[in-house]
Design an enzyme around this catalytic site. Structure first.
Site, PDB file in Angstrom:
ATOM      1  N   ILE A   1       8.797   2.037  12.941  1.00  0.00           N
ATOM      2  CA  ILE A   1       8.282   2.641  13.873  1.00  0.00           C
ATOM      3  C   ILE A   1       8.525   2.112  15.585  1.00  0.00           C
ATOM      4  CG2 ILE A   1       6.584   3.667  12.190  1.00  0.00           C
ATOM      5  CD1 ILE A   1       4.940   1.336  13.426  1.00  0.00           C
TER       6      ILE A   1
ATOM      7  N   TRP B   1      -8.716  -7.087   2.335  1.00  0.00           N
ATOM      8  CA  TRP B   1      -8.519  -7.749   1.532  1.00  0.00           C
ATOM      9  C   TRP B   1      -7.497  -7.173  -0.214  1.00  0.00           C
ATOM     10  CZ3 TRP B   1     -13.100 -11.442  -0.498  1.00  0.00           C
ATOM     11  CH2 TRP B   1     -13.342 -11.669   0.279  1.00  0.00           C
TER      12      TRP B   1
ATOM     13  N   LYS C   1      -4.236  -5.159  16.408  1.00  0.00           N
ATOM     14  CA  LYS C   1      -3.825  -2.940  14.992  1.00  0.00           C
ATOM     15  C   LYS C   1      -5.259  -3.055  16.338  1.00  0.00           C
ATOM     16  CE  LYS C   1      -3.425  -3.323  11.528  1.00  0.00           C
ATOM     17  NZ  LYS C   1      -2.457  -2.045  10.490  1.00  0.00           N
TER      18      LYS C   1
ATOM     19  N   LEU D   1       0.828  -1.099   0.556  1.00  0.00           N
ATOM     20  CA  LEU D   1       0.040   0.002   0.076  1.00  0.00           C
ATOM     21  C   LEU D   1       1.460   1.258  -0.432  1.00  0.00           C
ATOM     22  CD1 LEU D   1      -2.441   1.136   0.546  1.00  0.00           C
ATOM     23  CD2 LEU D   1      -2.625   1.514   2.849  1.00  0.00           C
TER      24      LEU D   1
ATOM     25  N   THR E   1       1.889  -7.536   9.832  1.00  0.00           N
ATOM     26  CA  THR E   1       0.845  -7.966   8.849  1.00  0.00           C
ATOM     27  C   THR E   1       0.744  -9.867   8.484  1.00  0.00           C
ATOM     28  OG1 THR E   1       1.816  -7.978   6.456  1.00  0.00           O
ATOM     29  CG2 THR E   1       0.888  -5.751   7.464  1.00  0.00           C
TER      30      THR E   1
ATOM     31  N   TYR F   1      -3.501 -10.444  15.651  1.00  0.00           N
ATOM     32  CA  TYR F   1      -3.590  -9.406  14.406  1.00  0.00           C
ATOM     33  C   TYR F   1      -4.579  -8.244  14.864  1.00  0.00           C
ATOM     34  CZ  TYR F   1      -3.555  -7.519   9.909  1.00  0.00           C
ATOM     35  OH  TYR F   1      -3.386  -6.240   9.074  1.00  0.00           O
TER      36      TYR F   1
HETATM   37  N1  LIG Z   1      -2.726  -6.796   3.078  1.00  0.00           N
HETATM   38  C1  LIG Z   1      -3.878  -7.203   3.581  1.00  0.00           C
HETATM   39  O1  LIG Z   1      -4.867  -7.537   3.116  1.00  0.00           O
HETATM   40  C2  LIG Z   1      -4.785  -6.055   4.026  1.00  0.00           C
HETATM   41  C3  LIG Z   1      -6.292  -5.993   4.622  1.00  0.00           C
HETATM   42  C4  LIG Z   1      -7.315  -5.013   5.588  1.00  0.00           C
HETATM   43  C5  LIG Z   1      -5.744  -3.940   6.127  1.00  0.00           C
HETATM   44  N2  LIG Z   1      -4.912  -3.695   6.276  1.00  0.00           N
HETATM   45  C6  LIG Z   1      -3.477  -2.774   6.478  1.00  0.00           C
HETATM   46  O2  LIG Z   1      -3.264  -1.815   5.283  1.00  0.00           O
HETATM   47  C7  LIG Z   1      -2.031  -1.178   5.948  1.00  0.00           C
HETATM   48  C8  LIG Z   1      -1.205  -2.214   5.050  1.00  0.00           C
HETATM   49  O3  LIG Z   1      -0.472  -3.071   4.569  1.00  0.00           O
HETATM   50  P1  LIG Z   1      -0.230  -4.138   3.259  1.00  0.00           P
HETATM   51  O4  LIG Z   1      -0.979  -5.331   2.483  1.00  0.00           O
HETATM   52  O5  LIG Z   1       0.424  -2.778   2.351  1.00  0.00           O
HETATM   53  O6  LIG Z   1       1.277  -4.454   4.036  1.00  0.00           O
HETATM   54  P2  LIG Z   1       2.953  -4.753   3.687  1.00  0.00           P
HETATM   55  O7  LIG Z   1       3.065  -5.118   2.142  1.00  0.00           O
HETATM   56  O8  LIG Z   1       2.641  -5.816   4.430  1.00  0.00           O
HETATM   57  O9  LIG Z   1       3.335  -3.264   4.272  1.00  0.00           O
HETATM   58  C9  LIG Z   1       4.165  -3.253   5.576  1.00  0.00           C
HETATM   59  C10 LIG Z   1       4.925  -2.710   5.591  1.00  0.00           C
HETATM   60  O10 LIG Z   1       5.058  -2.522   6.639  1.00  0.00           O
HETATM   61  C11 LIG Z   1       6.341  -2.146   7.177  1.00  0.00           C
HETATM   62  N3  LIG Z   1       6.856  -3.106   8.675  1.00  0.00           N
HETATM   63  C12 LIG Z   1       6.840  -3.591   9.282  1.00  0.00           C
HETATM   64  N4  LIG Z   1       7.717  -3.998  10.660  1.00  0.00           N
HETATM   65  C13 LIG Z   1       8.199  -2.356  10.612  1.00  0.00           C
HETATM   66  C14 LIG Z   1       8.266  -1.326  11.785  1.00  0.00           C
HETATM   67  N5  LIG Z   1       8.173  -1.528  12.842  1.00  0.00           N
HETATM   68  N6  LIG Z   1       8.623  -0.556  11.363  1.00  0.00           N
HETATM   69  C15 LIG Z   1       8.391   0.435  10.156  1.00  0.00           C
HETATM   70  N7  LIG Z   1       7.642  -0.556   9.141  1.00  0.00           N
HETATM   71  C16 LIG Z   1       8.191  -2.035   9.261  1.00  0.00           C
HETATM   72  C17 LIG Z   1       6.809  -4.101   6.543  1.00  0.00           C
HETATM   73  O11 LIG Z   1       8.442  -3.932   6.604  1.00  0.00           O
HETATM   74  P3  LIG Z   1       9.114  -5.607   5.904  1.00  0.00           P
HETATM   75  O12 LIG Z   1       8.742  -6.349   5.249  1.00  0.00           O
HETATM   76  O13 LIG Z   1      10.266  -5.157   5.822  1.00  0.00           O
HETATM   77  O14 LIG Z   1       8.846  -6.255   7.486  1.00  0.00           O
HETATM   78  C18 LIG Z   1       6.140  -3.643   4.803  1.00  0.00           C
HETATM   79  O15 LIG Z   1       7.162  -2.683   4.032  1.00  0.00           O
HETATM   80  C19 LIG Z   1      -1.506  -2.291   7.523  1.00  0.00           C
HETATM   81  O16 LIG Z   1      -1.700  -1.215   8.463  1.00  0.00           O
HETATM   82  C20 LIG Z   1      -2.363  -3.363   7.289  1.00  0.00           C
HETATM   83  O17 LIG Z   1      -2.587  -3.582   8.339  1.00  0.00           O
HETATM   84  C21 LIG Z   1      -4.159  -4.650   5.021  1.00  0.00           C
END
Ligand SMILES: NC(=O)c1ccc[n+]([C@@H]2O[C@H](COP(=O)([O-])OP(=O)(O)OC[C@H]3O[C@@H](n4cnc5c(N)ncnc54)[C@H](OP(=O)(O)O)[C@@H]3O)[C@@H](O)[C@H]2O)c1
Length: 284
Positions: free
Chosen positions: A37, A150, A128, A12, A61, A124
């Protein structure tokens, strides 16, 4: 406007950086190696960047791994968000924070609106929700929380990439659950609304997803069609049939009504078929 995007390597966040940059904002995207963070001095980082808005794309995640790694999940999704929120409060930045459908238990028989009671069933989801609470305690109306579901984008692991990869093998049989429903949401569209909220800074909670509810099985059929494959290659199964069962429970009903966004008269997000077609094109 100057925007700091955390977790800038995520699926994202990468599209948030691209979209807000293309819209003419000054954007600083920091990957985890540059700004963790959970560990780094967030106030020092924000004092260095001086953003008007922080969009938090950083999160733990790994939904299933969190069940046996609760401390790490909480360190990022709860304590890390609180540290970030405190830094925003100290430096006068608004926080746009991304959260999830997993804050609900999925037992409601209608779409969830923002004011519905939360009841997360997984580690999780609990971490959150704790992050939402922490950010609100620290920032009050200076945090805007966006719950989505999703999520699929060009730069991450998600259902669209998975299905296209599996479907490339003609001998591969596909089975996906038909008893969990939700709104697929595409990072290209979510990035745009996050940008609008970064400008507007309304505070409070929004549910923001692409439109139209489907089960995972139905979503996979649409991905197959969009990728030029036979949709009948996938068969529906029940969650109870998953072998082995997944460690983290998923909400049966993940459908988030975009009640506040739509109710305020903003243009609704698109039916998911449109961004799905665009993503399949990019991945093909
Ligand atoms: N994916 C879904 O289906 C979904 C659904 C509902 C809500 N969300 C929410 O949407 C948001 C974005 O999700 P996404 O799908 O983009 O997830 P993502 O691809 O897993 O991205 C999360 C990023 O956060 C980084 N991260 C993890 N721990 C960290 C820390 N301590 N400090 C700084 N960065 C850190 C990760 O880096 P590393 O890879 O190096 O760990 C990764 O680059 C999240 O808040 C998630 O909870 C996602």
């Amino acid at each position: 406007m100057k925007i700091l995007v955390t977790g800038a390597g995520g699926q994202l966040a990468r599209d948030v950086v691209a979209d807000s940059t293309a819209a003419g904002h000054e954007v600083v995207g920091l990957v985890r190696a540059d700004f963790d963070i959970a560990v780094d001095d967030a106030t020092a980082v924000l004092e260095g960047v001086r953003p008007d808005v922080v969009v938090n794309g950083a999160a733990y995640t790994a939904v299933d791994a969190a069940e046996s790694d609760a401390d790490t999940a909480a360190l990022v999704n709860d304590a890390g968000v609180r540290r970030l929120a405190r830094a925003c409060a100290a430096t006068g930045a608004h926080l746009v924070h991304v959260s999830t459908d997993y804050v609900f238990d999925g037992t409601l028989h209608r779409p969830y609106v923002e004011s519905d009671p939360t009841n997360p069933q997984s580690v999780y989801g609990r971490t959150k929700l704790a992050g939402e609470v922490a950010a609100t305690e620290e920032l009050g109306d200076d945090v805007t929380i966006v719950r989505t579901s999703w999520v699929c984008g060009e730069h991450g692991g998600n259902m669209v990439g998975l299905v296209l990869r599996l479907a490339a093998d003609p001998d591969r049989s596909l089975a996906f659950v038909d008893d969990q429903i939700g709104h697929p949401t595409f990072t290209t569209d979510l990035a745009v609304v996050l940008r609008h909220l970064s400008v507007e800074r309304p505070g409070g909670v929004f549910h923001l997803t692409n439109r139209r509810a489907v089960s995972w099985y139905e979503f996979v059929r649409e991905i197959l069609v969009a990728g030029g494959h036979d949709p009948n290659r996938v068969r529906p199964i029940a969650t109870a049939e998953l072998d082995p069962p997944r460690p983290a429970p998923r909400p049966a009903n993940s459908v988030l009504a975009n009640a506040r966004w739509d109710g305020d008269g903003r243009p609704p997000l698109r039916d998911f078929a449109e961004p799905l077609a665009e993503l399949v094109e990019k991945l093909s």
